[in-house]
Design a protein around this motif. Structure first.
Motif, mmCIF file in Angstrom:
data_model
loop_
_atom_site.group_PDB
_atom_site.id
_atom_site.type_symbol
_atom_site.label_atom_id
_atom_site.label_comp_id
_atom_site.label_asym_id
_atom_site.label_seq_id
_atom_site.Cartn_x
_atom_site.Cartn_y
_atom_site.Cartn_z
ATOM 1 N N ARG A 169 43.686 35.456 47.575
ATOM 2 C CA ARG A 169 42.541 34.963 48.336
ATOM 3 C C ARG A 169 42.899 34.095 49.554
ATOM 4 O O ARG A 169 42.016 33.700 50.299
ATOM 5 C CB ARG A 169 41.615 34.174 47.409
ATOM 6 C CG ARG A 169 41.140 35.004 46.220
ATOM 7 C CD ARG A 169 40.164 34.260 45.351
ATOM 8 N NE ARG A 169 39.920 34.976 44.100
ATOM 9 C CZ ARG A 169 39.088 34.566 43.158
ATOM 10 N NH1 ARG A 169 38.419 33.428 43.330
ATOM 11 N NH2 ARG A 169 38.918 35.267 42.059
ATOM 12 N N SER A 170 44.189 33.836 49.741
ATOM 13 C CA SER A 170 44.580 32.968 50.858
ATOM 14 C C SER A 170 44.930 33.742 52.121
ATOM 15 O O SER A 170 45.191 33.145 53.161
ATOM 16 C CB SER A 170 45.794 32.124 50.449
ATOM 17 O OG SER A 170 46.925 32.960 50.257
ATOM 18 N N GLY A 171 44.964 35.043 52.009
ATOM 19 C CA GLY A 171 45.393 35.857 53.135
ATOM 20 C C GLY A 171 46.806 36.378 52.984
ATOM 21 O O GLY A 171 47.250 37.241 53.760
ATOM 22 N N ARG A 173 47.970 38.227 50.557
ATOM 23 C CA ARG A 173 47.924 39.632 50.156
ATOM 24 C C ARG A 173 47.702 40.525 51.372
ATOM 25 O O ARG A 173 48.391 41.544 51.540
ATOM 26 C CB ARG A 173 46.815 39.857 49.117
ATOM 27 C CG ARG A 173 46.635 41.314 48.716
ATOM 28 C CD ARG A 173 45.730 41.452 47.521
ATOM 29 N NE ARG A 173 44.389 40.925 47.767
ATOM 30 C CZ ARG A 173 43.417 40.914 46.842
ATOM 31 N NH1 ARG A 173 43.653 41.376 45.617
ATOM 32 N NH2 ARG A 173 42.230 40.417 47.129
ATOM 33 N N THR A 174 46.753 40.148 52.217
ATOM 34 C CA THR A 174 46.475 40.929 53.428
ATOM 35 C C THR A 174 47.703 40.983 54.334
ATOM 36 O O THR A 174 48.047 42.036 54.878
ATOM 37 C CB THR A 174 45.293 40.309 54.192
ATOM 38 O OG1 THR A 174 44.155 40.251 53.329
ATOM 39 C CG2 THR A 174 44.948 41.133 55.420
ATOM 40 N N LEU A 175 48.390 39.841 54.453
ATOM 41 C CA LEU A 175 49.588 39.772 55.286
ATOM 42 C C LEU A 175 50.705 40.651 54.721
ATOM 43 O O LEU A 175 51.393 41.370 55.467
ATOM 44 C CB LEU A 175 50.060 38.324 55.395
ATOM 45 C CG LEU A 175 51.334 38.082 56.226
ATOM 46 C CD1 LEU A 175 51.114 38.513 57.673
ATOM 47 C CD2 LEU A 175 51.738 36.612 56.146
#
Length: 464
Positions: A169-171, A173-175
């Motif tokens: 949820r901190s970004g 994973r997306t990164l």
């Protein structure tokens, strides 16, 4: 049978550069002799000789069906175990590989006319293998971290859940996905990362407390086993379990001093650690004074219901272990046998199928209860899946350590799933649920099918 056990030779005594045990013949020979001696002390010889070599187990065994090899069947593995114990063969790396290839699904047990307890034999063998194993340093470090410092301690398990939540949820994973960092991992790991549910640092006790009263007149008091993975990746399932139980007329106690069931430890050759976890769970639930102990995970339930066998040689706990094991019930089984089952109704007509949890069906022998509950859901049409009782290939950490065999089994399973035409795929175990989600992702079915835990499906239908 009473030969003294020779302790495994250390890697330091046989330097091999990277710490691989096979790097030198003397080291491998010492390891094999040590394993043979350990097996002679560990394995139940009466159980080994109970096998009649009839072959009824072979059609039920997933690894035999995939390979066609005698050594990859329960009958073949028992023959190998007995040959080692009898001194007929030396347990080399091929022996270890066949023992590791077993899923531990125990589908062989219900079909065995001699009632051979194969699951106990494979656990005893793996315990002997682990006691004589020489891992790479990083494997040993990872095992020590997991088996000594994380999973035995619920607070640290919640910290693990919190760390995973931060990643998701901190970004980060997306990164990781956008930067291509995930490409460093094998394909099956990348696929599994995609289907992981959102983690939580707050378990069921943090959300509901340790006691939730029944709705209406109580029918009994249930001690809920919350699990470890269940309580941070599937907290909503644990919460929904409490909802179903209270609606069915049970007071629910959730002892906060319980810990991991020990299944992961027993299946990985850490039997003594599994026994220590069992002792603590027995103390926790005995002090709670419950009538039943309920599990919503087939793998956990199968471990809990065999605490009496696990501790039968422990004079201080044998009696309490028997008390504990007699009270263990799967959530579906308890609702039908003892509860006031709520009414369930889907808002729209839907076709549903069910994938068995191996341990729920083969060890707890509770495979019909989930189907009966699904049959009670109005507006839901239940379609039986072909070979629903065949393992999905998850088997704890099997899909990580044996990815090729696991994915072969999963691909065959998904063909049977597609043939049902179902929109909802229901199962009763977290590992099976993740494997089914992975199968849906691999088959490109995410837009027309979902996998869901039985408890969550029923809770949704009850609320609707």
């Amino acid at each position: 049978m009473s030969a003294p056990v020779k302790e495994p030779t250390s890697v330091k005594e046989h330097p091999s550069g990277d710490g691989i045990a096979n790097a030198s013949a003397p080291c491998a020979d010492d390891r094999a002799q040590s394993l043979a001696a350990r097996m002679k002390l560990t394995l139940d010889y009466d159980e080994l000789t109970n096998c009649m070599r009839c072959g009824f187990c072979q059609p039920a065994c997933p690894t035999f069906r995939e390979t066609g090899l005698e050594a990859a069947s329960p009958r073949g593995r028992i023959a190998l175990m007995k040959a080692v114990v009898d001194g007929v063969m030396t347990p080399d790396d091929q022996f270890r590989a066949q023992m590791d290839l077993c899923l531990g699904c125990r589908a062989c047990e219900p079909v065995c006319p001699a009632n051979v307890r194969y699951g106990r034999l494979i656990e005893q063998t793996r315990d002997a293998m682990e006691r004589t194993a020489q891992h790479r340093w990083w494997v040993s470090a990872a095992r020590r971290l997991a088996f000594r410092h994380v999973f035995p301690r619920p607070k640290r398990v919640r910290l693990l859940g919190g760390a995973l939540k931060l990643y998701q949820r901190s970004g980060l994973r997306t990164l990781a996905r956008a930067s291509g960092a995930m490409k460093m991992f094998p394909e099956h790991i990348r696929q599994m990362e995609k289907i992981l549910p959102d983690s939580s640092s707050k378990g069921v006790v943090q959300r509901l407390g340790t006691y939730v009263p029944a709705v209406g007149a109580p029918r009994g008091t249930v001690g809920m086993f919350r699990g470890c993975i269940m309580d941070f990746l599937f907290v909503d399932t644990n919460v929904n379990t409490v909802k179903l139980l209270t609606q069915a007329g049970f007071n629910v106690v959730i002892p906060d001093n319980q810990n991991c069931c020990g299944a992961l430890f027993a299946h990985s050759g850490e039997l003594e650690q599994a026994r220590e976890l069992a002792r603590n769970n027995i103390r926790a639930f005995r002090e709670a004074g419950v009538d039943y102990i309920v599990s919503n995970a087939g793998g956990c339930g199968a471990m809990l219901i065999e605490y009496d066998h696990l501790l039968h040689d422990d004079p201080a706990f044998a009696e309490d272990a028997e008390w504990f094991a007699k009270r263990v019930k799967d959530i579906a089984e308890l609702l039908l046998e003892k509860g006031d089952v709520p009414k369930f109704r889907e808002a729209e007509p839907v076709t549903v199928t069910y994938q068995d949890s191996c341990h729920l069906r083969n060890v707890m022998r509770a495979g019909t209860a989930p189907r009966r509950l699904l049959g009670r859901v109005e507006n839901a049409t239940f379609v039986e899946m072909k070979e629903a009782d065949r393992c999905c290939g998850s088997a704890g950490t099997y899909n990580i350590v044996q990815p090729e065999m696991s994915m072969d089994i999963l691909d065959h399973k998904m063909q049977n799933v597609k043939d049902t035409g179902a929109r909802v795929l229901v199962t009763s175990n977290p590992g099976c649920l993740l494997q089914m989600k992975l199968g849906i992702e691999r088959e490109g079915l995410s837009d027309r099918m979902r996998a869901v835990h039985l408890v969550d499906f029923l809770a949704e239908a009850m609320e609707k």
